[in-house]
Design a protein around this motif. Structure first.
Motif, PDB file in Angstrom:
ATOM      1  N   VAL A   1      27.806  35.293  35.845  1.00 31.62           N
ATOM      2  CA  VAL A   1      26.587  34.869  35.150  1.00 31.62           C
ATOM      3  C   VAL A   1      26.844  34.666  33.663  1.00 31.62           C
ATOM      4  CG1 VAL A   1      24.230  35.521  34.548  1.00 31.62           C
ATOM      5  CG2 VAL A   1      25.116  36.011  36.842  1.00 31.62           C
ATOM      6  N   ASP A   2      27.498  35.629  33.020  1.00 35.16           N
ATOM      7  CA  ASP A   2      27.757  35.558  31.588  1.00 35.16           C
ATOM      8  C   ASP A   2      29.213  35.197  31.330  1.00 35.16           C
ATOM      9  OD1 ASP A   2      25.101  36.539  30.798  1.00 35.16           O
ATOM     10  OD2 ASP A   2      25.778  38.425  31.693  1.00 35.16           O
ATOM     11  N   LYS A   3      29.502  34.876  30.093  1.00 31.99           N
ATOM     12  CA  LYS A   3      30.882  34.610  29.721  1.00 31.99           C
ATOM     13  C   LYS A   3      31.697  35.885  29.908  1.00 31.99           C
ATOM     14  CE  LYS A   3      33.835  33.235  25.857  1.00 31.99           C
ATOM     15  NZ  LYS A   3      33.893  32.877  24.417  1.00 31.99           N
ATOM     16  N   ARG A   4      32.828  35.759  30.564  1.00 33.49           N
ATOM     17  CA  ARG A   4      33.652  36.934  30.840  1.00 33.49           C
ATOM     18  C   ARG A   4      34.352  37.403  29.565  1.00 33.49           C
ATOM     19  NH1 ARG A   4      35.922  39.134  35.370  1.00 33.49           N
ATOM     20  NH2 ARG A   4      35.347  37.378  36.699  1.00 33.49           N
ATOM     21  N   ASN A   5      34.083  38.650  29.171  1.00 34.81           N
ATOM     22  CA  ASN A   5      34.771  39.224  28.017  1.00 34.81           C
ATOM     23  C   ASN A   5      35.550  40.482  28.395  1.00 34.81           C
ATOM     24  OD1 ASN A   5      32.694  41.002  28.453  1.00 34.81           O
ATOM     25  ND2 ASN A   5      32.063  41.151  26.310  1.00 34.81           N
ATOM     26  N   GLN A   6      35.596  40.777  29.690  1.00 30.08           N
ATOM     27  CA  GLN A   6      36.390  41.901  30.187  1.00 30.08           C
ATOM     28  C   GLN A   6      37.617  41.320  30.885  1.00 30.08           C
ATOM     29  OE1 GLN A   6      32.986  43.496  32.319  1.00 30.08           O
ATOM     30  NE2 GLN A   6      33.020  45.348  31.067  1.00 30.08           N
ATOM     31  N   LEU A   7      38.711  41.273  30.158  1.00 30.04           N
ATOM     32  CA  LEU A   7      39.911  40.576  30.620  1.00 30.04           C
ATOM     33  C   LEU A   7      41.035  41.532  31.000  1.00 30.04           C
ATOM     34  CD1 LEU A   7      39.956  37.683  27.984  1.00 30.04           C
ATOM     35  CD2 LEU A   7      38.932  37.695  30.262  1.00 30.04           C
ATOM     36  N   GLN A   8      40.716  42.820  31.047  1.00 32.53           N
ATOM     37  CA  GLN A   8      41.710  43.814  31.429  1.00 32.53           C
ATOM     38  C   GLN A   8      41.103  44.788  32.435  1.00 32.53           C
ATOM     39  OE1 GLN A   8      42.734  45.522  27.618  1.00 32.53           O
ATOM     40  NE2 GLN A   8      44.258  43.944  27.171  1.00 32.53           N
ATOM     41  N   GLU A   9      41.969  45.544  33.091  1.00 34.05           N
ATOM     42  CA  GLU A   9      41.533  46.568  34.037  1.00 34.05           C
ATOM     43  C   GLU A   9      42.293  47.862  33.779  1.00 34.05           C
ATOM     44  OE1 GLU A   9      40.443  44.473  38.266  1.00 34.05           O
ATOM     45  OE2 GLU A   9      42.561  44.694  37.771  1.00 34.05           O
ATOM     46  N   LEU A  10      41.567  48.968  33.824  1.00 29.81           N
ATOM     47  CA  LEU A  10      42.197  50.284  33.800  1.00 29.81           C
ATOM     48  C   LEU A  10      42.373  50.731  35.250  1.00 29.81           C
ATOM     49  CD1 LEU A  10      43.135  52.945  32.452  1.00 29.81           C
ATOM     50  CD2 LEU A  10      40.739  53.682  32.519  1.00 29.81           C
ATOM     51  N   ILE A  11      43.598  51.046  35.631  1.00 32.17           N
ATOM     52  CA  ILE A  11      43.895  51.461  37.002  1.00 32.17           C
ATOM     53  C   ILE A  11      43.993  52.985  37.053  1.00 32.17           C
ATOM     54  CG2 ILE A  11      45.407  51.150  38.987  1.00 32.17           C
ATOM     55  CD1 ILE A  11      44.167  48.566  37.946  1.00 32.17           C
ATOM     56  N   VAL A  12      43.214  53.587  37.942  1.00 36.31           N
ATOM     57  CA  VAL A  12      43.209  55.046  38.102  1.00 36.31           C
ATOM     58  C   VAL A  12      43.369  55.374  39.583  1.00 36.31           C
ATOM     59  CG1 VAL A  12      41.867  57.169  37.842  1.00 36.31           C
ATOM     60  CG2 VAL A  12      41.748  55.403  36.084  1.00 36.31           C
ATOM     61  N   ARG A  13      44.261  56.292  39.872  1.00 34.80           N
ATOM     62  CA  ARG A  13      44.450  56.762  41.246  1.00 34.80           C
ATOM     63  C   ARG A  13      43.792  58.134  41.379  1.00 34.80           C
ATOM     64  NH1 ARG A  13      50.457  56.852  43.257  1.00 34.80           N
ATOM     65  NH2 ARG A  13      50.632  58.363  41.564  1.00 34.80           N
ATOM     66  N   VAL A  14      42.934  58.295  42.391  1.00 34.74           N
ATOM     67  CA  VAL A  14      42.223  59.559  42.576  1.00 34.74           C
ATOM     68  C   VAL A  14      42.265  59.959  44.044  1.00 34.74           C
ATOM     69  CG1 VAL A  14      40.035  58.282  42.733  1.00 34.74           C
ATOM     70  CG2 VAL A  14      39.999  60.738  42.312  1.00 34.74           C
ATOM     71  N   ASN A  15      42.555  61.215  44.290  1.00 31.63           N
ATOM     72  CA  ASN A  15      42.532  61.775  45.642  1.00 31.63           C
ATOM     73  C   ASN A  15      41.205  62.498  45.843  1.00 31.63           C
ATOM     74  OD1 ASN A  15      45.250  61.081  46.581  1.00 31.63           O
ATOM     75  ND2 ASN A  15      45.947  62.455  44.964  1.00 31.63           N
ATOM     76  N   ILE A  16      40.481  62.112  46.893  1.00 32.31           N
ATOM     77  CA  ILE A  16      39.138  62.636  47.124  1.00 32.31           C
ATOM     78  C   ILE A  16      39.141  63.524  48.363  1.00 32.31           C
ATOM     79  CG2 ILE A  16      36.704  61.996  47.197  1.00 32.31           C
ATOM     80  CD1 ILE A  16      37.608  59.121  46.615  1.00 32.31           C
ATOM     81  N   PRO A  17      38.681  64.759  48.249  1.00 28.52           N
ATOM     82  CA  PRO A  17      38.601  65.639  49.421  1.00 28.52           C
ATOM     83  C   PRO A  17      37.654  65.063  50.471  1.00 28.52           C
ATOM     84  CG  PRO A  17      38.361  66.882  47.374  1.00 28.52           C
ATOM     85  CD  PRO A  17      38.271  65.436  47.013  1.00 28.52           C
TER      86      PRO A  17
END
Length: 310
Positions: free
Chosen positions: A148-164
């Motif tokens: 919808v809007d102009k994309r200004n989020q051009l990166q990603e933070l990658i997080v690995r999480v183990n969930i019980p």
């Protein structure tokens, strides 16, 4: 806080309607789509408020400390979440409905002039099994998804999480108003392969998977990909009824036309490797191998449709 049961009943009514497999189909008439979207909009705020209250009841007291209004819902498969660009801190709610522990790779959109990190101190304090892998640039395919809007989020933070098993986690993050440099992603559009500790997936020069190797047995499995589509009928001399809700009427009687891969990319990142197959401007598939994962992920992204296809 008390549960709004009237809101819960309204939400359940609309969810029951929208979960029906024919509520919105690929050939639905616009009047049906407009009605469904209007109903969704009417209960959106009810759903957000109700979910926040329920999470505050379900989460442990220590986890709920990190959770406060507003509750934001984002389509992370589009790698876009506009509200995150203005937040100083936030928590991502993660749910594992399975009876066994699961590993999740979370991708958090990061805006220009912004840095997001996992709140390591809080994670340790709450004994959450999570690890920040790093921040990467978005792939060209993700950036091409119309939003919808102009994309200004051009990166990603990658997080690995183990969930019980059968549990919720409120994973805390902090943000800074400054940009950060990230390593460029190396893409290859030649025949290539991706692998982890369990599999090797090979694609040919056209981007199609040709073989999957099981490392445990040192054997290759032949693999053939085929995708097709049909063109819906608006009306013809045989019937004046157009293809739409409950009625699927393709043009002609020929079998679905096979769709070819327009372009593809193989990329290798810290923690995972993936193949991105592009079928059109608004359809692509990602085949992903996570580090140490016993599974191969197949992720389809359809939409959003660009205005030229309206």
């Amino acid at each position: 806080n008390h549960v709004d049961f009237n809101g819960l009943f309204k939400l359940g009514e609309v969810m029951g309607l929208l979960q029906h497999h024919d509520t919105i189909t690929g050939t639905s008439p616009m009047i049906n789509i407009a009605d469904a979207l209007q109903r969704m909009h009417q209960v959106e705020k009810i759903g957000e408020n109700l979910t926040l209250v329920l999470y505050q009841h379900i989460l442990t007291q220590s986890s709920a400390i990190n959770l406060s209004p507003p509750l934001t819902f984002c389509q992370l498969n589009e790698s876009y979440c506009k509200p995150l660009a203005t937040m100083d801190k936030f928590s991502a709610i993660i749910y594992n409905p399975s009876s066994v522990a699961n590993q999740l790779w979370l991708r958090i959109p990061v805006a220009e002039q912004q840095t997001i990190h996992l709140d390591v101190d809080t994670v340790k304090k709450l004994s959450i099994d999570a690890q920040e892998i790093g921040t990467i640039n978005l792939s060209p395919i993700i950036q091409s998804i119309p939003i919808v809007d102009k994309r200004n989020q051009l990166q990603e933070l990658i997080v690995r999480v183990n969930i019980p098993p059968l549990s919720f986690q409120a994973l805390p993050f902090t943000t800074l108003k400054q940009s950060q440099k990230v390593e460029a992603i190396l893409f290859s559009n030649l025949s290539c392969s991706i692998e982890n500790q369990n599999y090797v997936i090979t694609v040919n020069a056209q981007g199609s998977i040709t073989a999957i190797k099981l490392k445990s047995t040192n054997k290759n499995i032949d693999f053939n990909q085929n995708f097709g589509h049909y063109t819906s009928s608006s009306a013809d001399g045989v019937s004046h009824q157009s293809s739409g809700l409950y009625v699927f009427r393709p043009v002609g009687t020929d079998p679905p036309k096979q769709v070819s891969i327009k372009q593809f990319y193989c990329s290798k990142r810290k923690g995972y490797e993936e193949i991105i197959q592009v079928y059109s401007l608004y359809v692509h598939q990602t085949i992903r191998l996570l580090d140490n994962s016993p599974y191969i992920e197949f992720e389809w992204t359809v939409g959003r449709l660009h205005r030229k296809y309206d």
